[in-house]
Scaffold this motif. Structure first.
Motif, PDB file in Angstrom:
ATOM      1  N   ALA A 228       5.097  -0.029   1.800  1.00 17.34           N
ATOM      2  CA  ALA A 228       4.245  -0.357   0.912  1.00 17.34           C
ATOM      3  C   ALA A 228       2.828  -0.097   1.150  1.00 17.34           C
ATOM      4  CB  ALA A 228       4.297  -1.763   0.381  1.00 17.34           C
ATOM      5  N   THR A 230       0.336  -2.210   2.672  1.00 19.03           N
ATOM      6  CA  THR A 230      -0.470  -2.861   1.714  1.00 19.03           C
ATOM      7  C   THR A 230      -1.112  -3.891   2.810  1.00 19.03           C
ATOM      8  OG1 THR A 230       1.404  -4.122   1.115  1.00 19.03           O
ATOM      9  CG2 THR A 230       0.097  -2.832  -0.425  1.00 19.03           C
ATOM     10  N   GLY A 256       9.121   7.480  -6.915  1.00 20.79           N
ATOM     11  CA  GLY A 256       9.166   6.167  -7.097  1.00 20.79           C
ATOM     12  C   GLY A 256       8.991   5.651  -5.440  1.00 20.79           C
ATOM     13  N   ARG A 258       7.902   2.243  -2.886  1.00 24.12           N
ATOM     14  CA  ARG A 258       6.850   1.130  -2.963  1.00 24.12           C
ATOM     15  C   ARG A 258       5.583   1.691  -2.723  1.00 24.12           C
ATOM     16  NH1 ARG A 258       8.577  -2.456   2.237  1.00 24.12           N
ATOM     17  NH2 ARG A 258       7.268  -4.050   1.263  1.00 24.12           N
ATOM     18  N   GLY A 261       3.881   1.365  -6.044  1.00 21.71           N
ATOM     19  CA  GLY A 261       3.593  -0.180  -6.429  1.00 21.71           C
ATOM     20  C   GLY A 261       2.203  -0.552  -6.187  1.00 21.71           C
ATOM     21  N   PRO A 262       2.025  -1.885  -6.252  1.00 20.38           N
ATOM     22  CA  PRO A 262       0.465  -2.338  -6.008  1.00 20.38           C
ATOM     23  C   PRO A 262      -0.088  -2.134  -4.688  1.00 20.38           C
ATOM     24  CG  PRO A 262       1.897  -4.004  -7.174  1.00 20.38           C
ATOM     25  CD  PRO A 262       2.655  -2.868  -6.730  1.00 20.38           C
TER      26      PRO A 262
END
Length: 363
Positions: A228, A230, A256, A258, A261-262
């Motif tokens: 991700a 993050t 697609g 992670r 994602g945010p």
């Protein structure tokens, strides 16, 4: 100056601008009316636990620090603080951790603001190395203002840290993060790697992510691990600041995953050249970059001589086989080993963090 440095530490670690603090002192012999200590005001006065506190024996007119890109610089914030108190700064001394800027960017030049306010003396810790912003001391002196440079310069340079390195070298400051077993492995023979380090070490690494402008991995890591990228707190929530998520390499990334994602913005740099990648990030005003992997990317940045420091999280785990933390560096004999200078060793739960600098002569 110690107080100015404390104020500077309140500014954000990340972002394109340096952390700067400023204290305005009344002129010697000036009429009474300015407080001997600085209560909390619009410029950010007052003291905190662990800070030097208000300047003893000095009449503080105003205090300020830079709160991030686009906000008033420390000198302007201190002048605003003094005005909010109804205090006259004519003839005052400005004590500032970095040479007042002399250019117009998101805000106007601090040198001009000090001159227009009638400040008579400016005391500076660190001369500004940024050619686009330097010149404030020269302008002030030309206008008859006394300027003193180099007061507590070592402490000022330590505070500026990665920003200073980035400006002086014309590229982002690079921290290489490694998380490995005691025998230097980042994955077992079957490729599994979660989790080698402890929750305490991972929490520290997430805090570090929250301090940098960009987080860099290679396409191999992005495709194999689906990270991700993050910065998260202990509760798993996204941290207030999210670094730019950068993937380096020629291979396409899946639509697609992670990374969709945010989190921070995603930037795919289709290059295998670390210097080219850093040039692109420098153009985006990234001052501090964290390289997280994997072994191939780590070796590439080390071979290119663009790593400034290493954060190595070492777990008391033995695998005996599996991927090494760093790929081939082209070193064939012990005499050519890349030797680092250890700056800090910190226990993190069962693990140990080693922070080491790459000496300039080793680049």
């Amino acid at each position: 100056m110690a107080r100015a440095l404390d104020l500077a530490r309140r500014g954000p670690v990340h972002g394109p601008n340096p952390r700067v603090g400023c204290v305005l002192l009344a002129a010697p012999g000036a009429a009474a009316g300015a407080p001997r200590t600085a209560p909390e005001g619009p410029g950010g006065g007052g003291s905190r636990t662990g800070e030097s506190g208000p300047v003893p024996g000095a009449r503080v007119l105003g205090e300020g620090w830079h709160r991030g890109a686009g906000t008033p610089h420390a000198e302007v914030a201190a002048l605003a603080d003094a005005r909010a108190r109804g205090l006259d700064v004519r003839g005052a001394t400005a004590v500032v951790t970095l040479e007042p800027c002399d250019h117009t960017g998101r805000t106007g030049p601090c040198s001009v603001a000090l001159l227009e306010a009638g400040v008579a003396r400016v005391v500076v810790a660190v001369p500004d190395p940024n050619p686009a912003a330097a010149g404030g001391a020269a302008r002030l002196r030309a206008a008859g203002v006394e300027v003193v440079l180099g007061v507590e310069e070592a402490a000022g340079r330590a505070l500026l840290g990665p920003w200073l390195v980035a400006v002086e070298r014309g590229r982002p400051h690079v921290t290489l993060k490694l998380a490995a077993t005691l025998d230097g492995r980042v994955a077992a023979a079957d490729g599994s790697s979660r989790w080698i380090t402890s929750p305490e070490a991972r929490a520290h690494a997430h805090a570090l992510r929250g301090e940098v402008d960009a987080l860099v991995v290679g396409t191999g890591t992005a495709l194999a691990d689906d990270p991700a990228l993050t910065a998260r707190g202990a509760d798993g929530a996204l941290a207030p600041h999210q670094p730019l998520r950068v993937v380096v390499g020629a291979r396409d990334l899946p639509a697609g995953g992670r990374l969709a994602g945010p989190g921070g913005d995603v930037l795919h740099l289709r290059t295998r050249d670390p210097r080219e990648a850093l040039a692109a990030l420098h153009a985006r005003e990234a001052r501090r970059v964290l390289v997280e992997g994997g072994p191939t990317l780590a070796a590439a940045f080390l071979r290119a001589g663009v790593v400034d420091e290493v954060h190595a999280y070492v777990a008391p785990v033995l695998l005996g086989a599996g991927r090494s933390a760093v790929g081939d560096l082209g070193i064939g004999t012990i005499g050519d080993a890349l030797r680092l200078r250890t700056r800090e060793v910190r226990p993190l739960g069962p693990d140990v963090l080693v922070v080491a600098d790459v000496e300039e002569e080793e680049r």
